[in-house]
Write a protein that holds these residues in place. Structure first.
Motif, PDB file in Angstrom:
ATOM      1  N   ASP A   1      67.913  12.108   1.632  1.00 26.28           N
ATOM      2  CA  ASP A   1      66.838  12.344   0.655  1.00 26.28           C
ATOM      3  C   ASP A   1      65.464  12.197   1.308  1.00 26.28           C
ATOM      4  OD1 ASP A   1      68.685  12.779  -1.325  1.00 26.28           O
ATOM      5  OD2 ASP A   1      68.681  10.700  -2.032  1.00 26.28           O
ATOM      6  N   ALA A   2      65.340  11.214   2.182  1.00 25.66           N
ATOM      7  CA  ALA A   2      64.060  11.018   2.874  1.00 25.66           C
ATOM      8  C   ALA A   2      63.740  12.199   3.783  1.00 25.66           C
ATOM      9  CB  ALA A   2      64.096   9.719   3.674  1.00 25.66           C
ATOM     10  N   ASN A   3      64.753  12.682   4.502  1.00 28.34           N
ATOM     11  CA  ASN A   3      64.536  13.830   5.382  1.00 28.34           C
ATOM     12  C   ASN A   3      64.165  15.075   4.580  1.00 28.34           C
ATOM     13  OD1 ASN A   3      64.417  15.053   7.893  1.00 28.34           O
ATOM     14  ND2 ASN A   3      66.587  15.557   7.944  1.00 28.34           N
ATOM     15  N   ASP A   4      64.805  15.250   3.429  1.00 27.33           N
ATOM     16  CA  ASP A   4      64.464  16.388   2.561  1.00 27.33           C
ATOM     17  C   ASP A   4      63.052  16.249   1.997  1.00 27.33           C
ATOM     18  OD1 ASP A   4      66.963  17.412   3.018  1.00 27.33           O
ATOM     19  OD2 ASP A   4      67.836  16.639   1.167  1.00 27.33           O
ATOM     20  N   ALA A   5      62.648  15.016   1.700  1.00 28.79           N
ATOM     21  CA  ALA A   5      61.300  14.796   1.175  1.00 28.79           C
ATOM     22  C   ALA A   5      60.238  15.156   2.214  1.00 28.79           C
ATOM     23  CB  ALA A   5      61.138  13.347   0.726  1.00 28.79           C
ATOM     24  N   ILE A   6      60.491  14.820   3.461  1.00 27.08           N
ATOM     25  CA  ILE A   6      59.535  15.180   4.519  1.00 27.08           C
ATOM     26  C   ILE A   6      59.468  16.694   4.682  1.00 27.08           C
ATOM     27  CG2 ILE A   6      59.152  15.095   7.007  1.00 27.08           C
ATOM     28  CD1 ILE A   6      59.920  12.256   7.055  1.00 27.08           C
ATOM     29  N   MET A   7      60.625  17.353   4.656  1.00 24.26           N
ATOM     30  CA  MET A   7      60.637  18.809   4.795  1.00 24.26           C
ATOM     31  C   MET A   7      59.951  19.483   3.608  1.00 24.26           C
ATOM     32  SD  MET A   7      61.733  21.107   6.998  1.00 24.26           S
ATOM     33  CE  MET A   7      60.200  21.986   6.760  1.00 24.26           C
ATOM     34  N   ALA A   8      60.138  18.929   2.424  1.00 24.73           N
ATOM     35  CA  ALA A   8      59.530  19.507   1.222  1.00 24.73           C
ATOM     36  C   ALA A   8      58.040  19.211   1.111  1.00 24.73           C
ATOM     37  CB  ALA A   8      60.244  18.993  -0.019  1.00 24.73           C
ATOM     38  N   SER A   9      57.498  18.407   2.000  1.00 21.52           N
ATOM     39  CA  SER A   9      56.075  18.054   1.925  1.00 21.52           C
ATOM     40  C   SER A   9      55.168  19.133   2.504  1.00 21.52           C
ATOM     41  CB  SER A   9      55.832  16.730   2.666  1.00 21.52           C
ATOM     42  OG  SER A   9      56.069  16.874   4.057  1.00 21.52           O
ATOM     43  N   VAL A  10      55.743  20.184   3.088  1.00 21.39           N
ATOM     44  CA  VAL A  10      54.911  21.236   3.691  1.00 21.39           C
ATOM     45  C   VAL A  10      54.072  21.931   2.617  1.00 21.39           C
ATOM     46  CG1 VAL A  10      54.946  23.403   4.973  1.00 21.39           C
ATOM     47  CG2 VAL A  10      56.535  21.578   5.581  1.00 21.39           C
ATOM     48  N   GLY A  11      54.710  22.289   1.508  1.00 20.06           N
ATOM     49  CA  GLY A  11      53.986  22.957   0.433  1.00 20.06           C
ATOM     50  C   GLY A  11      52.828  22.136  -0.113  1.00 20.06           C
ATOM     51  N   PRO A  12      53.070  20.890  -0.567  1.00 21.33           N
ATOM     52  CA  PRO A  12      51.954  20.057  -1.020  1.00 21.33           C
ATOM     53  C   PRO A  12      50.905  19.819   0.057  1.00 21.33           C
ATOM     54  CG  PRO A  12      54.033  19.119  -1.752  1.00 21.33           C
ATOM     55  CD  PRO A  12      54.370  20.242  -0.817  1.00 21.33           C
ATOM     56  N   LEU A  13      51.332  19.734   1.303  1.00 27.24           N
ATOM     57  CA  LEU A  13      50.383  19.511   2.399  1.00 27.24           C
ATOM     58  C   LEU A  13      49.386  20.665   2.506  1.00 27.24           C
ATOM     59  CD1 LEU A  13      49.476  18.019   5.010  1.00 27.24           C
ATOM     60  CD2 LEU A  13      51.199  19.365   6.225  1.00 27.24           C
ATOM     61  N   LEU A  14      49.876  21.892   2.405  1.00 28.89           N
ATOM     62  CA  LEU A  14      48.984  23.053   2.497  1.00 28.89           C
ATOM     63  C   LEU A  14      47.978  23.057   1.348  1.00 28.89           C
ATOM     64  CD1 LEU A  14      51.621  25.797   3.422  1.00 28.89           C
ATOM     65  CD2 LEU A  14      50.190  24.450   4.965  1.00 28.89           C
TER      66      LEU A  14
END
Length: 541
Positions: free
Chosen positions: A262-275
């Motif tokens: 779940d943590a690894n998926d959360a980091i990967m999913a942070s690209v959208g909010p980061l942009l």
């Protein structure tokens, strides 16, 4: 217990009293009496306001030492609860320094309080202090640290809902997100440290919070502060220090990505909010130099690096586990052939699972951002993102076709949504790589046609089954008709030979039904019309 006692001697006196008592209850009773004496002490020559400040500071210093040196068995002790009346005036004091130390002491008091009391009384108070815009940064920071400690100790701090149906966990997360994006650097640093603790402890898995931590970690303004200040060892240990936060986050991201799936998926999913966050930071800034403060390309690359590192470690662990399993199987008796076949089938199924690469997932988020928000973003920002798409290394043959179709669709929308030449050229490079990838519409049509053909096959099978059942039923009716005809002929012959056996007596037989009798009558009429076709009893036999 006198206010005239020097502050340097207070801790030593309290420690000596703790050693002089045989139980913690007796020690707390003595401390409670001392606190009452402090409230009644007017021996100093200071004015009334100064006396109140000195009295509150002395109370806080004594209670802080006591709360740090008593065990968890004192939770809910009535004597300990009674000391709260001496602490609350410090929390609501007009003096900011006293309020700060009062909140620190209150957080220690909460750690020795019952969970229900924390939820009903202390959490709302700490939330109010942390969210107060008028409160000083230092006081708000201490309230946030107290909420963090309580959240690590009591999971209901993030899950509790009040009677009105409002989810306070959402309020806590919104407060945390608000402080992460605060203009004051001290609040943002404290909020980042709190968020890192909650994420690493598994209390939260929010991609937006992870994205804010990345923005703070790569913020060049924090690095400039580090270069300007002469940082010593004490500065690194100080809570709220940018230097301390940089060191914590440098360890946090790789550790968090490897902590769980779940943590690894959360980091990967942070690209959208980061942009989106970086786009908000660049609002109103027309020069491309603004990207030097928030290097978005390095951020995305760092995300992919940590995700790939965690995936690599996971694969190595799986290989080690499989090798150990094979070693254990070698020391045991082999199972039957069926078990081997099942294991082979399971292994084949596992091999067919396609795991998307971090580059592909990041490219999808970038293309989606350009398609949906590219029109409102600065041109230099769109060019930087498009350059990442043009240089992305994607293995079309090894990736999932559905994700590739999604990337192609977003990239095509991004191409039509902008008129900037360099941006379009970079997007076309990606579309050239994806030229053989089917569009989403085609995939949906093929999928729907497969479903339709499957449904037709099922309908045909059902139709064939119905026809088989009808044919079987027809055969049964024919057989029953022949049996009835034979029985009727038999009855007629018997009735002629033996007039005592009438048709009525035969109808009483359970072997003859009304349908068989009807068939017999019909066949009898046919026999009368065509005597040559009559079948005798001897012929039947």
């Amino acid at each position: 217990s006198r206010l005239a006692t020097p502050d340097d001697l207070v801790d030593g006196c309290v420690k000596t009293m703790a050693l002089a008592h045989d139980t913690e209850s007796h020690f707390l009773q003595t401390i409670s009496e001392i606190l009452v004496d402090i409230e009644d002490d007017h021996s100093t020559d200071h004015d009334e306001k100064a006396i109140v400040v000195v009295r509150q500071m002395r109370t806080i210093s004594i209670l802080s030492f006591v709360l740090e040196n008593i065990g968890g068995k004192m939770v809910g002790n009535p004597i300990l609860t009674s000391t709260l009346q001496h602490l609350l005036p410090a929390v609501t004091s007009k003096n900011a320094v006293i309020r700060e130390h009062g909140v620190i002491c209150l957080s220690k008091f909460c750690l020795l309080s019952e969970e229900d009391k924390i939820m009903d009384e202390f959490k709302p108070l700490l939330m109010q202090i942390a969210g107060s815009v008028e409160e000083r940064v230092e006081v708000r920071a201490q309230a946030m640290l107290a909420l963090c400690d309580l959240s690590l100790l009591h999971k209901n701090m993030l899950q509790f809902s009040d009677e009105g149906g409002n989810d306070e966990s959402t309020t806590f997360k919104e407060l945390l997100l608000e402080m992460l994006g605060h203009s004051k650097q001290g609040i943002a640093v404290i909020a980042a440290e709190v968020a890192a603790k909650l994420l690493l402890a598994g209390c939260l898995h929010d991609p937006t919070i992870v994205a804010w931590l990345l923005v703070i970690y790569f913020d060049a303004s924090l690095s400039e502060v580090e270069d300007e200040d002469d940082v010593d060892g004490s500065e690194v240990k100080k809570v709220g220090s940018p230097v301390r936060l940089q060191q914590l986050l440098s360890i946090f991201f790789p550790t968090y990505s490897m902590s769980s799936l779940d943590a690894n998926d959360a980091i990967m999913a942070s690209v959208g909010p980061l942009l989106t966050i970086v786009n908000g930071k660049l609002e109103g800034k027309k020069q491309a130099k603004a990207l030097n403060q928030w290097p978005v390309a390095k951020m995305v690359e760092y995300i992919c690096y940590n995700v790939d590192l965690a995936d690599k470690k996971k694969k190595e662990e799986n290989i080690d586990e499989s090798d150990q399993a094979e070693l254990d199987e070698g020391n045991q008796v082999k199972e039957g052939v069926e078990g081997d076949h099942q294991a082979e089938d399971t292994a084949k199924d596992d091999e067919t699972v396609v795991e998307a690469s971090s580059t592909l997932l990041a490219s999808i988020d970038i293309a989606e951002f350009l398609a949906e928000q590219g029109a409102s973003a600065p041109t230099y920002y769109n060019r930087a993102l498009a350059k990442m798409l043009g240089s992305a290394s994607i293995d079309v043959d090894a990736e999932d076709t559905t994700l590739l179709s999604r990337l192609k669709s977003h990239a095509a929308e991004a191409e039509y949504s902008t008129d900037d030449g360099p941006t379009v050229n970079q997007i076309k490079k990606l579309l050239t790589v994806l030229v053989d990838v089917a569009d989403i519409e085609e995939d949906e049509r093929s999928y729907s046609s497969e479903d339709t053909s499957g449904e037709r096959e099922e309908e045909e099978e059902e139709h064939e089954e119905k026809e088989d059942e009808e044919s079987i039923a027809t055969d049964k009716e024919d057989l029953s008709g022949e049996e009835s005809f034979t029985t009727a002929t038999f009855e007629e012959n018997i009735e002629k030979e033996n007039p005592r056996l009438s048709m009525g007596s035969l109808m009483k037989s359970p072997r003859l039904s009304m349908s068989s009798m009807k068939s017999a009558i019909e066949h009898e009429s046919e026999v009368e019309e065509t005597p040559s076709k009559r079948i005798s009893l001897g012929a039947i036999n």
